[in-house]
Motif scaffolding. Structure first.
Motif, PDB file in Angstrom:
ATOM      1  N   THR A  71       0.573  -0.781  -0.317  1.00  0.00           N
ATOM      2  CA  THR A  71       0.271  -0.414   0.348  1.00  0.00           C
ATOM      3  C   THR A  71       1.024   2.121   0.146  1.00  0.00           C
ATOM      4  N   TRP A  72      -0.105   1.960  -0.820  1.00  0.00           N
ATOM      5  CA  TRP A  72       1.322   3.782  -0.506  1.00  0.00           C
ATOM      6  C   TRP A  72       0.887   4.945   0.062  1.00  0.00           C
ATOM      7  N   VAL A  73       0.711   5.166   1.537  1.00  0.00           N
ATOM      8  CA  VAL A  73       0.176   5.817   2.270  1.00  0.00           C
ATOM      9  C   VAL A  73      -0.288   7.193   1.052  1.00  0.00           C
ATOM     10  N   SER A  74      -1.752   7.477   1.437  1.00  0.00           N
ATOM     11  CA  SER A  74      -1.915   9.032   0.160  1.00  0.00           C
ATOM     12  C   SER A  74      -2.502   9.875   1.368  1.00  0.00           C
ATOM     13  N   PRO A  75      -2.269  10.457   2.236  1.00  0.00           N
ATOM     14  CA  PRO A  75      -3.189  11.460   2.682  1.00  0.00           C
ATOM     15  C   PRO A  75      -3.343  12.998   1.854  1.00  0.00           C
ATOM     16  N   ALA A  76      -4.439  13.452   2.168  1.00  0.00           N
ATOM     17  CA  ALA A  76      -4.604  14.917   1.160  1.00  0.00           C
ATOM     18  C   ALA A  76      -3.567  15.711   1.343  1.00  0.00           C
ATOM     19  N   GLY A  77      -3.123  16.745   1.212  1.00  0.00           N
ATOM     20  CA  GLY A  77      -2.920  18.287   1.294  1.00  0.00           C
ATOM     21  C   GLY A  77      -1.466  17.668   1.308  1.00  0.00           C
ATOM     22  N   ILE A 150       2.503   3.098 -17.459  1.00  0.00           N
ATOM     23  CA  ILE A 150       2.142   3.954 -16.532  1.00  0.00           C
ATOM     24  C   ILE A 150       3.079   4.190 -15.681  1.00  0.00           C
ATOM     25  N   VAL A 151       4.115   5.761 -16.097  1.00  0.00           N
ATOM     26  CA  VAL A 151       5.162   5.735 -14.046  1.00  0.00           C
ATOM     27  C   VAL A 151       4.286   6.699 -13.580  1.00  0.00           C
ATOM     28  N   GLY A 152       3.944   5.769 -12.303  1.00  0.00           N
ATOM     29  CA  GLY A 152       3.152   6.278 -11.333  1.00  0.00           C
ATOM     30  C   GLY A 152       4.203   7.060 -10.368  1.00  0.00           C
ATOM     31  N   VAL A 153       4.004   7.847  -9.740  1.00  0.00           N
ATOM     32  CA  VAL A 153       5.082   8.607  -8.730  1.00  0.00           C
ATOM     33  C   VAL A 153       4.828   8.809  -7.636  1.00  0.00           C
ATOM     34  N   GLY A 154       5.016   8.462  -6.153  1.00  0.00           N
ATOM     35  CA  GLY A 154       4.427   9.980  -5.240  1.00  0.00           C
ATOM     36  C   GLY A 154       6.145  10.098  -4.178  1.00  0.00           C
ATOM     37  N   ILE A 155       5.621  10.895  -4.653  1.00  0.00           N
ATOM     38  CA  ILE A 155       6.908  11.571  -3.255  1.00  0.00           C
ATOM     39  C   ILE A 155       6.361  12.472  -2.677  1.00  0.00           C
ATOM     40  N   ASN A 156       7.061  12.520  -1.586  1.00  0.00           N
ATOM     41  CA  ASN A 156       6.645  12.479   0.237  1.00  0.00           C
ATOM     42  C   ASN A 156       6.983  14.278   0.004  1.00  0.00           C
ATOM     43  N   VAL A 157       6.360  15.481   0.369  1.00  0.00           N
ATOM     44  CA  VAL A 157       6.673  16.463   0.058  1.00  0.00           C
ATOM     45  C   VAL A 157       6.482  17.453   0.946  1.00  0.00           C
ATOM     46  N   ALA A 161       7.608  14.153   9.766  1.00  0.00           N
ATOM     47  CA  ALA A 161       7.536  13.159   9.836  1.00  0.00           C
ATOM     48  C   ALA A 161       6.500  12.142  11.387  1.00  0.00           C
ATOM     49  N   ALA A 162       6.195  13.260  12.415  1.00  0.00           N
ATOM     50  CA  ALA A 162       5.756  13.162  12.550  1.00  0.00           C
ATOM     51  C   ALA A 162       4.034  12.043  12.764  1.00  0.00           C
ATOM     52  N   GLU A 163       4.282  12.555  11.315  1.00  0.00           N
ATOM     53  CA  GLU A 163       2.884  12.319  10.362  1.00  0.00           C
ATOM     54  C   GLU A 163       2.911  11.244   9.553  1.00  0.00           C
ATOM     55  N   PHE A 164       3.746  10.512   9.540  1.00  0.00           N
ATOM     56  CA  PHE A 164       4.159   9.583   8.979  1.00  0.00           C
ATOM     57  C   PHE A 164       3.829   8.366   9.738  1.00  0.00           C
ATOM     58  N   PRO A 165       2.846   7.353  10.148  1.00  0.00           N
ATOM     59  CA  PRO A 165       2.755   5.885  10.670  1.00  0.00           C
ATOM     60  C   PRO A 165       3.688   6.102  11.085  1.00  0.00           C
ATOM     61  N   PRO A 166       3.705   4.859  12.530  1.00  0.00           N
ATOM     62  CA  PRO A 166       4.569   4.526  13.071  1.00  0.00           C
ATOM     63  C   PRO A 166       5.475   4.445  12.930  1.00  0.00           C
ATOM     64  N   GLU A 167       4.894   3.287  11.674  1.00  0.00           N
ATOM     65  CA  GLU A 167       5.451   2.399  11.541  1.00  0.00           C
ATOM     66  C   GLU A 167       7.090   2.334  10.424  1.00  0.00           C
ATOM     67  N   LEU A 168       6.570   3.470  10.192  1.00  0.00           N
ATOM     68  CA  LEU A 168       7.462   4.318   8.881  1.00  0.00           C
ATOM     69  C   LEU A 168       8.376   5.388   9.255  1.00  0.00           C
ATOM     70  N   ASP A 170      11.102   5.785  10.572  1.00  0.00           N
ATOM     71  CA  ASP A 170      12.019   5.423  11.081  1.00  0.00           C
ATOM     72  C   ASP A 170      13.093   5.318   8.952  1.00  0.00           C
ATOM     73  N   VAL A 171      11.230   5.096   8.676  1.00  0.00           N
ATOM     74  CA  VAL A 171      12.764   4.743   7.221  1.00  0.00           C
ATOM     75  C   VAL A 171      11.412   5.423   6.098  1.00  0.00           C
ATOM     76  N   ALA A 172      11.014   6.461   6.518  1.00  0.00           N
ATOM     77  CA  ALA A 172      10.527   7.698   5.454  1.00  0.00           C
ATOM     78  C   ALA A 172      10.121   8.929   5.832  1.00  0.00           C
ATOM     79  N   THR A 173      10.917   9.473   4.875  1.00  0.00           N
ATOM     80  CA  THR A 173      11.053  10.775   5.305  1.00  0.00           C
ATOM     81  C   THR A 173      10.606  12.064   4.090  1.00  0.00           C
ATOM     82  N   SER A 174      10.484  13.625   4.286  1.00  0.00           N
ATOM     83  CA  SER A 174      10.112  14.404   3.015  1.00  0.00           C
ATOM     84  C   SER A 174      11.079  15.573   2.424  1.00  0.00           C
TER      85      SER A 174
END
Ligand code: BTN
Length: 267
Positions: A71-77, A150-157, A161-168, A170-174
């Motif tokens: 799954t790709w976490v995809s919140p609005a805004g 289809i080139v599908g791109v998700g960029i954390n913009v 840091a605190a908005e990522f789900p807890p499991e992400l 330590d491993v995700a950034t924006s």
């Protein structure tokens, strides 16, 4: 008392279109408040004959998809969720090279937003040890030719840091967490421009024309990695990417050429 408003990271579809026209880009943009997945929309459009560099961008995805069924976490805004139809003149066997070319385009776009990044083969974008962006390429092909990718791109913009789900966390950034001021309009414009440039280079010289840049950006080069592909797991030292886009893994018993897989870097 009501909670303070959450600040969002702007996306101005008209401004993005105007900037792309000013650059003579071929990109066209369809912007949606929400959709299950921009990749699904783009694939439907491709099947209905939509032209190359048609982009579908959503504020929010209800069922954002990642590689390997994730799954790709995809919140609005906050982040960029964007899918583009490309129609390279290649056989299906060469489609994996386009996923590598797409990674270079995203890396260039991130660089235009002021952030240094590396590519974790095949096409994850990392910055300072955390994942910043991912790419999901889906192929529509005849037996002898690719009809569309289809080139599908998700960029954390704009995710803090605190908005990522807890499991992400330590491993995700924006981009914002890495210090960029770019908003989603800036990031999308950079991405659409970079993808057209990279694909023009690919059309002129194949993956060989992009290989040196890819190797220079390759996070795994010289690292001890474990690679799972299908039923097989191999481990060894990554030597780089060859001119055909295969990962070269020195297992100690020889060099394996690997076209796709899931990689873990070993300490
Ligand atoms: C990955 O790293 O696993 C790939 C993530 C790809 C996410 C993007 S967001 C836009 C497009 N729509 C999707 O459902 N997925 C891709």
């Amino acid at each position: 008392m009501s909670a303070p408003p959450v600040s969002t990271c702007a996306f101005d579809a008209q401004a993005a279109t105007d900037r792309l026209r000013a650059k003579n880009a071929r990109a066209t943009l369809t912007w949606l408040a929400e959709t299950p997945s921009t990749n699904t929309l783009a694939m439907e459009a491709a099947e209905n004959g939509a032209s190359e560099f048609s982009w579908f961008v959503a504020d929010k995805q209800l069922a954002g998809r990642g590689r390997l069924g994730r799954t790709w976490v995809s919140p609005a805004g906050r982040n960029l969720y964007a899918s583009c139809i490309v129609r390279p003149r290649v056989t299906p066997a060469l489609a994996p090279q386009l996923a590598l070319a797409a990674a270079l385009a995203v890396q260039r776009a991130v660089s235009m937003c002021g952030i240094a990044s590396q590519i974790k083969w095949p096409n994850d974008i990392w910055s300072h040890g955390k994942k910043l962006a991912g790419i999901l390429c889906e192929v529509k092909a005849e037996p002898d030719r690719v009809d569309a990718i289809i080139v599908g791109v998700g960029i954390n913009v704009g995710m803090a840091a605190a908005e990522f789900p807890p499991e992400l966390r330590d491993v995700a950034t924006s981009l914002a967490a890495e210090g960029s001021q770019a908003d989603r309009t800036d990031v999308f414009t950079a991405l659409a421009t970079a993808l057209e440039a990279v694909l023009a280079e690919y059309a002129g010289g194949g993956f060989a024309a992009l290989r040196d840049e890819y190797n220079a950006a390759c996070l795994l080069r010289g690292k001890h990695a474990e690679i799972i592909f299908g039923e097989q797991t191999l481990s060894g030292i990554v030597a780089g990417i060859d001119a055909d886009g295969f990962l070269l893994l020195n297992t100690g018993h020889g060099v394996e050429r690997i076209v796709a897989g899931d990689v873990t870097v070993k300490k």
